[in-house]
Design an enzyme around this catalytic site. Structure first.
Site, PDB file in Angstrom:
ATOM      1  N   LYS A   1      33.638  39.667  30.980  1.00 29.60           N
ATOM      2  CA  LYS A   1      34.595  40.673  29.966  1.00 29.60           C
ATOM      3  C   LYS A   1      34.858  40.704  28.633  1.00 29.60           C
ATOM      4  O   LYS A   1      34.939  41.269  27.871  1.00 29.60           O
ATOM      5  CB  LYS A   1      35.760  39.336  30.258  1.00 29.60           C
ATOM      6  CG  LYS A   1      36.623  39.883  31.880  1.00 29.60           C
ATOM      7  CD  LYS A   1      38.378  39.744  32.862  1.00 29.60           C
ATOM      8  CE  LYS A   1      38.588  39.240  33.480  1.00 29.60           C
ATOM      9  NZ  LYS A   1      38.144  39.457  35.087  1.00 29.60           N
TER      10      LYS A   1
ATOM     11  N   ASP B   1      32.133  30.193  36.375  1.00 29.60           N
ATOM     12  CA  ASP B   1      32.080  31.108  36.255  1.00 29.60           C
ATOM     13  C   ASP B   1      33.286  31.146  34.567  1.00 29.60           C
ATOM     14  O   ASP B   1      34.537  31.164  35.539  1.00 29.60           O
ATOM     15  CB  ASP B   1      33.161  32.118  37.425  1.00 29.60           C
ATOM     16  CG  ASP B   1      33.633  33.468  37.479  1.00 29.60           C
ATOM     17  OD1 ASP B   1      33.696  33.609  36.201  1.00 29.60           O
ATOM     18  OD2 ASP B   1      33.264  34.076  38.506  1.00 29.60           O
TER      19      ASP B   1
ATOM     20  N   PHE C   1      38.722  34.106  42.063  1.00 32.66           N
ATOM     21  CA  PHE C   1      38.318  35.375  41.890  1.00 32.66           C
ATOM     22  C   PHE C   1      37.057  35.554  41.396  1.00 32.66           C
ATOM     23  O   PHE C   1      36.582  35.232  39.627  1.00 32.66           O
ATOM     24  CB  PHE C   1      39.138  36.344  40.923  1.00 32.66           C
ATOM     25  CG  PHE C   1      39.257  37.443  40.974  1.00 32.66           C
ATOM     26  CD1 PHE C   1      39.631  38.738  42.925  1.00 32.66           C
ATOM     27  CD2 PHE C   1      38.233  38.519  40.088  1.00 32.66           C
ATOM     28  CE1 PHE C   1      38.843  39.534  42.637  1.00 32.66           C
ATOM     29  CE2 PHE C   1      37.937  39.305  40.466  1.00 32.66           C
ATOM     30  CZ  PHE C   1      38.419  40.282  41.469  1.00 32.66           C
TER      31      PHE C   1
HETATM   32  C1  PLP Z   1      37.622  39.502  35.841  1.00 32.90           C
HETATM   33  C2  PLP Z   1      36.775  38.347  36.390  1.00 32.90           C
HETATM   34  C3  PLP Z   1      34.993  39.239  37.668  1.00 32.90           C
HETATM   35  C4  PLP Z   1      35.588  40.308  38.358  1.00 32.90           C
HETATM   36  O1  PLP Z   1      34.426  40.582  36.262  1.00 32.90           O
HETATM   37  P1  PLP Z   1      34.078  42.408  36.977  1.00 32.90           P
HETATM   38  O2  PLP Z   1      33.671  42.558  35.332  1.00 32.90           O
HETATM   39  O3  PLP Z   1      35.463  42.509  37.505  1.00 32.90           O
HETATM   40  O4  PLP Z   1      33.002  43.010  37.971  1.00 32.90           O
HETATM   41  C5  PLP Z   1      34.426  37.698  38.290  1.00 32.90           C
HETATM   42  N1  PLP Z   1      35.245  37.017  37.417  1.00 32.90           N
HETATM   43  C6  PLP Z   1      36.246  36.266  36.894  1.00 32.90           C
HETATM   44  C7  PLP Z   1      37.037  34.539  36.786  1.00 32.90           C
HETATM   45  C8  PLP Z   1      37.123  36.976  36.292  1.00 32.90           C
HETATM   46  O5  PLP Z   1      38.539  36.907  35.762  1.00 32.90           O
END
Ligand code: PLP
Length: 396
Positions: free
Chosen positions: A252, A223, A138
């Site tokens: 986050k 990420d 994700f």
């Molecule tokens: C939550 C998340 C995102 C997206 O972040 P947003 O602030 O909602 O755009 C991207 N990568 C990972 C691994 C995430 O957990």
């Protein structure tokens, strides 16, 4: 307004992009939140791995209040001190030499994808633009980041997607090796897949990905939007593997609840961005920067990482005991305070019942319970959580 009026007002006027639980939250303190009827909840969601220092942390609030009186926004046409200070702290505590600031995880990943392409065009050749990402990953909700996300349910209805992405199974080095071709410019991976179900790769996986990237002279983008800022017991999860990425993304927990994102890179790669290549009106604004600066300083000064490791180990041990007692639990796993329990049944009913008993948890993937509490919790909070889960699972 009472809570029913608030819910009705929201449903009438807000687009239906979220399936919400039927409670209205009004207050948070540490690991607790309260709803509009005064009911207390133990919060093991923490705004989806965001409020790592707990709700209303006095240090973060104090920093925000000072900045609020001073200067809130001027754009990136000018220098501001909080931005410079936060960049320095991030660089000092990571592999990176340079930082770009934005406002969310998706934006951080967009920036990473753009930087990887720009770097590749300039240094590897115009025919190299493809990124390999993982199935069940994700990376966000923008067009580029749903394309990077290896889950069709996030892409369905939004085609055509962006060109230049291919997917391989997570934690499978052979599949990754096979997928690399003359167009490949990089690999993008989460150290632990969060939204995909708290999937923890094999021990040597990230090291393997690093060495494959080195062999092929391509970029490793990690990420850490969910795993970063202490969640797994290290400031960044890549540290567990003893490797360094070329590019990393954060969001986050970076501002402990204040919206902020960042994309970090080694100098050699960061140089591919020159004035005009990328930008964000709000990115790096003084309020977000002071929230993140306070968050990082507290994280570094107050033994939060050690607490995360210790309480995380205790939590995992208690979850294992719970698994021995309840057949509905198939598997438990976790690193630091990013934990999960895979179930034999859909998780929704258990999530709902825990909420009724005063605990917030959520599911990641239909049959997985995810636990991402604030990193300041103690063993007693874990005991309370386990006892609620034990009651809810009785007879399942
Ligand atoms: C939550 C998340 C995102 C997206 O972040 P947003 O602030 O909602 O755009 C991207 N990568 C990972 C691994 C995430 O957990």
């Amino acid at each position: 307004m009472n809570d029913n009026e608030i819910k009705a007002l929201a449903d009438e006027n807000i687009m239906q992009t979220y399936k919400r639980f039927p409670i209205v939250l009004v207050k948070g303190q540490g690991q607790k939140v309260w709803d509009a009827n005064g009911k207390e909840y133990l919060d093991f969601v923490a705004g989806i791995a965001v409020c790592n220092l707990g709700h209303s942390h006095p240090g973060v609030i104090a920093a925000l209040k000072i900045q609020l009186d001073q200067l809130t926004h001027v754009s990136n046409l000018y220098y501001t001190e909080p931005q410079a200070q936060l960049a320095k702290l991030l660089v000092a505590n990571s592999f990176a030499d340079k930082v770009f600031f934005c406002n969310s995880g998706a934006e951080a990943n967009e920036a990473a994808i753009k930087l990887a392409r720009k770097y590749a065009h300039e240094n590897l050749g115009d025919d190299k633009f493809e990124l390999i990402t993982m199935k069940d990953s994700f990376h966000g909700r923008t067009m580029a980041t749903i394309t990077a996300t290896g889950q069709e349910k996030f892409q369905f209805g939004f085609t055509p997607l962006l060109e230049g992405f291919t997917y391989v199974p997570f934690s499978d080095l052979n599949a990754l090796k096979k997928a690399i071709n003359k167009k490949t410019c990089g690999v993008m991976v989460e150290p632990i897949q969060g939204e995909g179900g708290v999937n923890i790769p094999d021990d040597k996986y990230l090291q393997g990905v690093r060495s494959i990237c080195d062999q092929h002279n391509i970029l490793l983008i990690i990420d850490e939007v969910q795993t970063g800022i202490g969640r797994t017991g290290k400031m960044f999860a890549y540290e567990h593997a003893g490797i360094e990425p070329d590019i990393m993304t954060l969001a986050k927990a970076l501002g402990n609840g204040f919206p902020v994102g960042a994309m970090l890179a080694k100098d050699k790669i960061a140089q591919s961005f020159t004035p005009g290549n990328h930008g964000s009106t709000f990115g790096g604004n003084p309020l977000a920067m002071s929230a993140a600066l306070a968050t990082l300083q507290i994280m570094l000064e107050e033994n939060i990482l050690e607490n995360t490791r210790k309480v995380g180990e205790y939590f995992l041990a208690q979850l294992k005991k719970l698994k021995d007692k309840h057949k509905v639990i198939k598997e438990v796993r976790g690193k630091g305070l990013m934990l999960a329990a895979s179930l034999e049944v859909e998780a929704a009913d258990i999530v709902q019942k825990c909420m009724q008993k005063g605990m917030l948890i959520n599911s990641a993937g239909g049959k997985t319970l995810r636990f991402v509490p604030p990193l300041i919790i103690n063993n007693k909070d874990v005991d309370q959580a386990i006892s609620i889960l034990d009651e809810v699972m009785e007879g399942k």
